[in-house]
Write a protein that holds these residues in place. Sequence first.
Motif, PDB file in Angstrom:
ATOM      1  N   GLU A 154       0.854  -1.191   0.000  1.00  0.00           N
ATOM      2  CA  GLU A 154       0.000   0.000   0.000  1.00  0.00           C
ATOM      3  C   GLU A 154       0.890   1.241   0.000  1.00  0.00           C
ATOM      4  N   ASN A 160      -6.691   1.641   2.717  1.00  0.00           N
ATOM      5  CA  ASN A 160      -7.423   2.904   2.881  1.00  0.00           C
ATOM      6  C   ASN A 160      -6.986   3.929   1.834  1.00  0.00           C
ATOM      7  N   GLU A 165     -12.619  -1.899   2.521  1.00  0.00           N
ATOM      8  CA  GLU A 165     -13.210  -1.666   3.858  1.00  0.00           C
ATOM      9  C   GLU A 165     -14.260  -0.552   3.843  1.00  0.00           C
ATOM     10  N   TYR A 205      -6.734  -8.411  11.927  1.00  0.00           N
ATOM     11  CA  TYR A 205      -5.477  -8.038  12.577  1.00  0.00           C
ATOM     12  C   TYR A 205      -5.521  -8.563  14.003  1.00  0.00           C
ATOM     13  N   GLU A 229      -6.351  -9.105   3.857  1.00  0.00           N
ATOM     14  CA  GLU A 229      -5.484  -8.424   4.831  1.00  0.00           C
ATOM     15  C   GLU A 229      -5.480  -9.276   6.097  1.00  0.00           C
ATOM     16  N   GLN A 263       1.517  -6.109   5.706  1.00  0.00           N
ATOM     17  CA  GLN A 263       1.781  -5.838   4.315  1.00  0.00           C
ATOM     18  C   GLN A 263       3.119  -6.500   3.958  1.00  0.00           C
TER      19      GLN A 263
HETATM   20  O1  AHR Z   1      -3.049  -2.489   6.329  1.00  0.00           O
HETATM   21  C1  AHR Z   1      -3.256  -1.277   6.983  1.00  0.00           C
HETATM   22  C2  AHR Z   1      -4.681  -0.788   6.843  1.00  0.00           C
HETATM   23  O2  AHR Z   1      -5.524  -1.633   7.579  1.00  0.00           O
HETATM   24  C3  AHR Z   1      -5.267  -0.799   5.458  1.00  0.00           C
HETATM   25  O3  AHR Z   1      -4.990   0.357   4.739  1.00  0.00           O
HETATM   26  C4  AHR Z   1      -6.735  -0.896   5.715  1.00  0.00           C
HETATM   27  O4  AHR Z   1      -7.423  -1.545   4.679  1.00  0.00           O
HETATM   28  C5  AHR Z   1      -6.830  -1.623   7.042  1.00  0.00           C
HETATM   29  O5  AHR Z   1      -7.671  -0.968   7.923  1.00  0.00           O
END
Ligand code: AHR
Length: 507
Positions: free
Chosen positions: A27, A72, A173, A244, A294, A352
Amino acid sequence: MIEAQLTVDRDFEIAALDRRLFGVFVEHLGRCVYTGIYEPDHPTADADGFRQDVTELTRELGATLVRYPGGNFMSGYDWEDGVGPKDQRPTRLDLAWFSTETNQVGTNEFMAWCERVGMTPMFGVNLGTRGADEARQYLEYCNHPGGTTRSELRRSHGVDAPHAIKLWCLGNEMDGPWQICRKTPDEYGRLALETGKLMRMVDPTIELAACGSSAYDMPSYGVWEDRVLEHCFDVVDYLSLHSYFVKPTSDTSTESFLAQIESNARYIEATVAVADAVAARRHSAKRIMLSFDEWNVWYRARPGEHMKQEGWPQAPRLLEEVYNVEDALLIGGMLTMMINHADRVKVACLAQLVNVIGPIMTTPGGPAWRQTIFHPFALTARHAHGTVLRPVIRSPGWIDPKQGELPYLCASVVHDAASGRTAIFALNRHLSEEMDLTVTLRGLGLTQELVEAQQLQHADLQACNSEAEPDKVTPVPLSGIVIDGDQLRVRLHPASWNVIVMKATSP
Ligand code: AHR
């Protein structure tokens, strides 16, 4: 000492493993692109400004797919800013990360790098500030052979053959309050339908992923998936999941941390249930597949509310999570769990790739190194080929306050008929006891020989790699494997993630 058994049978298959499960994510965020993959002044930079040390580590990681350009960031991105002569590209405010974007890397540079590394691209379109019209134009620029203004524009930028990007995310998202131009499920579902429809008119060979909820614990989870698919079921192939993993407080135990493997298994199974309920209402045989695009550990380097920071910096140090052994065990266990859901999870992206919650870290002008989580990912990507077999696990366990009774052993088995190899991935979640593991490989050959065995473990679960100590945590050979026909026995270290590769010597 605890004892556990793992049994598989050649005839009891889950599914062919989709190698796109070993994807990553790049990203325009922090130092992922600038001083991550791209740093023209770096001593290892190639003619296009990409750091060859990072390129090499990405190859070693074995990533098969890469999602780009966000995140994002995607919800405010104008793709036109990132094509054409670099000295004429605009500098913009990036509202997603309160940073300044120079656009020195865009579609064509990224695709050239991606091809050099050997990864399949997964691109996204901006369904935040823009919509269906921009998406069809972008796709025409990328994938149409020539003879139209936008495809000729690409050719005038030095890219004669179409990029043929097959996999596209319809936004990112879109349920999140932090998202640029967040949508309600009905707004997004309609937009995804109409955007997907136009994109398929431009290129009918593409595959499309709709946004699921941005996390399993979003209040609208489930309802969002249902409403969105109600609109765009017919036009999309995948629904996205994002996760996450966190350690909420310093008292949270490692066992509870590792129990997130099971909560994510439930996330996958619940999402399949919602998607299939939409199919059921339509009397449809179509099955929506999942794109877990993600996933990673991320809780230490979280920016404050709304990601706000001062001064609109370029490539700031954001989300630079430093990973320890505990994190690597969770990543290894998550991979085994996702492999065991290979019937529905077809795409996944570790988020990432570099610096930003990444398995690779760099110093600007200096070295690049492997974080702890690099290792289970790289070993799994290297050895998991073929068909996933249904693992039957007998293992003692513990009671997790949230997840209930859980086995200490997490495992998956992937068999490659072409090479005759079988890869066994096993996580021992007992933190203090060794595990005597017996593996039975039924129907995979009467006798087996060992090809390779490695373990990841460390006396200190908080140990990390760093620029000064890049190989403090690294896999070491796993020895003492006893083979008896189609059975093997091995003693696994407490709190260890392991890979054992076998090969049939007689059919
Ligand atoms: O990976 C970091 C961020 O986490 C990404 O930009 C978003 O899609 C998610 O909230």
